[in-house]
Design an enzyme around this catalytic site. Structure first.
Site, PDB file in Angstrom:
ATOM      1  N   GLN A  49       0.855  -1.177   0.000  1.00 16.40           N
ATOM      2  CA  GLN A  49       0.000   0.000   0.000  1.00 16.40           C
ATOM      3  C   GLN A  49       0.888   1.224   0.000  1.00 16.40           C
ATOM      4  OE1 GLN A  49      -3.498   0.440   0.059  1.00 16.40           O
ATOM      5  NE2 GLN A  49      -2.916   2.577  -0.227  1.00 16.40           N
ATOM      6  N   SER A  85       6.347   5.690  -1.717  1.00 20.88           N
ATOM      7  CA  SER A  85       7.576   4.936  -2.026  1.00 20.88           C
ATOM      8  C   SER A  85       8.380   4.612  -0.772  1.00 20.88           C
ATOM      9  CB  SER A  85       8.440   5.736  -3.025  1.00 20.88           C
ATOM     10  OG  SER A  85       7.724   6.008  -4.205  1.00 20.88           O
ATOM     11  N   ARG A  86       7.701   4.441   0.341  1.00 21.70           N
ATOM     12  CA  ARG A  86       8.333   4.068   1.618  1.00 21.70           C
ATOM     13  C   ARG A  86       9.314   5.131   2.124  1.00 21.70           C
ATOM     14  NH1 ARG A  86       4.570   1.391   1.244  1.00 21.70           N
ATOM     15  NH2 ARG A  86       4.332  -0.837   1.531  1.00 21.70           N
ATOM     16  N   PHE A  87       9.174   6.375   1.641  1.00 23.32           N
ATOM     17  CA  PHE A  87      10.043   7.454   2.090  1.00 23.32           C
ATOM     18  C   PHE A  87       9.310   8.224   3.189  1.00 23.32           C
ATOM     19  CE2 PHE A  87      13.577  10.434   0.783  1.00 23.32           C
ATOM     20  CZ  PHE A  87      14.555   9.457   0.815  1.00 23.32           C
TER      21      PHE A  87
END
Length: 403
Positions: free
Chosen positions: A200, A380-382
């Site tokens: 997600q 983007s998992r940042f």
């Protein structure tokens, strides 16, 4: 005991006046509740008593919770966004108390609801004077607190546009306006998708150093109130992690019952596994995860027991059946069957009465935070991570962590 005179409410263009009008209606129901006690003693559950009990049940089941939602989901968050200086400090101290009042009154109502429903049906005539006294006293003090502080603050601080927005939200809650549009959620992944492919991407919000408050408890309060407004599923649920004498960690979900500058409080059986582990090692960790807001909060620190007075106060606010359960259950200890568990409950219920005392092996724990991290999901998992660390002098430092 009940009035047939019309009860004209102010227009929703005056939302604070509507809230005060709700208080007036609540006070009438509380008065009816108090009058029921001597009436039942003298006349039993006659038609007048049944009608009065039904009126009280219908009001507190169908209307009172709307007033609570007005405050939790709109009034308090709007005040939080507007108040500054002394007003902000007053609100920071008051808002958690108001929210806790709502939970306490809901718990007290559960006991009365069962008795009043039986009176309305003509199958019972018992109404606990202790439960009535606690409910009336709690509600009255709560309304006085709001009327002396929050209502005047809103009248002083809110612009006409804010008043209009508050009034519109209250009308939507009562079905008088169409609900606001919402974005259709993305469809769930197919059954054949592998675990590794489940992903997600977050992107609702960001978290910058300039966005957060200097005090992490105040920042937690802001996020918690936003979780309430967003109707997050069980925003008060948190994972509690402990470490046993064998150095093995364990975790479970518990419910926070209070938070303030002293720390984060929950209640449990002092003979349970988590309590025994905390006695052996008083370091604990809490985790809140609110997926609807793409947020989590990690809290670490030393755990201490609450005072007997605090534990007594909370225990007495719980519904009667919950208090009986706490007495009957030897939490975390093995038992032969569900039937045996229920037999223990029935045995305790037979002798508990309507106001059982808190058992000595049941009470509160408070985690005194030393580290609090606020995590906001990003694309983007940042992710954004802001962490607070308590210093030896009690102050807090703040820094950003890499995702």
């Amino acid at each position: 005991m009940t009035s047939l005179l019309p009860d004209t409410a102010p227009d929703f263009s005056q939302p604070i006046a509507v809230l005060k009008h709700c208080h007036g209606r609540i006070r009438k129901q509380l008065s009816t509740l108090e009058k029921l006690l001597p009436h039942l003693a003298e006349h039993g559950a006659d038609k007048q008593a049944r009608d009065a009990a039904g009126a009280v049940v219908r009001y507190f089941e169908k209307a009172a919770h709307l007033h609570h939602d007005d405050e939790e989901q709109d009034l308090i968050p709007m005040l939080r966004a507007t108040a500054q200086g002394d007003d902000a400090a007053t609100l920071q101290a008051l808002a958690p108390t108001i929210l806790q009042d709502h939970k306490d009154m809901d718990a007290l109502w559960q006991d009365l609801h069962e008795q009043l429903t039986a009176i309305e049906a003509g199958t019972g005539k018992l109404l606990s004077s202790t439960a009535v006294g606690r409910f009336v006293g709690s509600y009255t003090a709560h309304m006085d607190r709001e009327e002396s502080t929050m209502a005047p603050m809103a009248m002083r601080l809110f612009s006409p546009e804010q008043m209009a927005r508050l009034g519109q939200a209250m009308q939507r809650r009562r079905g008088l306006l169409a609900p606001e549009a919402f974005v259709e959620p993305v469809a769930a992944a197919g059954v054949g998708q592998t675990v590794a492919d489940l992903r997600q991407d977050y992107g609702q919000a960001s978290l910058n150093e300039d966005d957060v408050l200097d005090d992490p408890i105040a920042q937690f309060t802001v996020w918690f109130e936003q979780a309430l407004k967003a109707q997050v599923n069980e925003p008060n649920a948190m994972t509690l992690a402990t470490v046993g004498p064998d150095n093995r960690p364990s975790s479970r979900i518990v419910l926070i019952k209070q938070f303030d500058p002293r720390g984060f409080t929950w209640y449990t059986n002092y003979d349970s596994q988590k309590a025994q582990e905390l006695r052996a090692n008083n370091q604990g960790a809490l985790l809140f995860f609110w997926s609807e807001l793409e947020r989590q909060i990690r809290i670490e620190g030393r755990v201490e027991m609450t005072s007997s007075e605090e534990s007594d106060h909370y225990f007495r606010s719980r519904p009667l059946k919950s208090r009986v359960s706490a007495i009957a259950s030897q939490q975390s200890s093995p038992i032969a069957s569900r039937a045996a568990l229920e037999a223990n409950y029935e045995a305790v219920a037979q002798v508990a009465g309507d106001d059982p005392a808190r058992p000595a092996n049941w009470g509160g724990f408070r985690l005194v935070p030393e580290r609090i991290e606020f995590w906001q999901g990003r694309r983007s998992r940042f992710h954004d991570r802001i962490v607070y660390q308590r210093q030896p002098d009690g102050s807090w430092t703040r820094s950003r962590l890499q995702p």
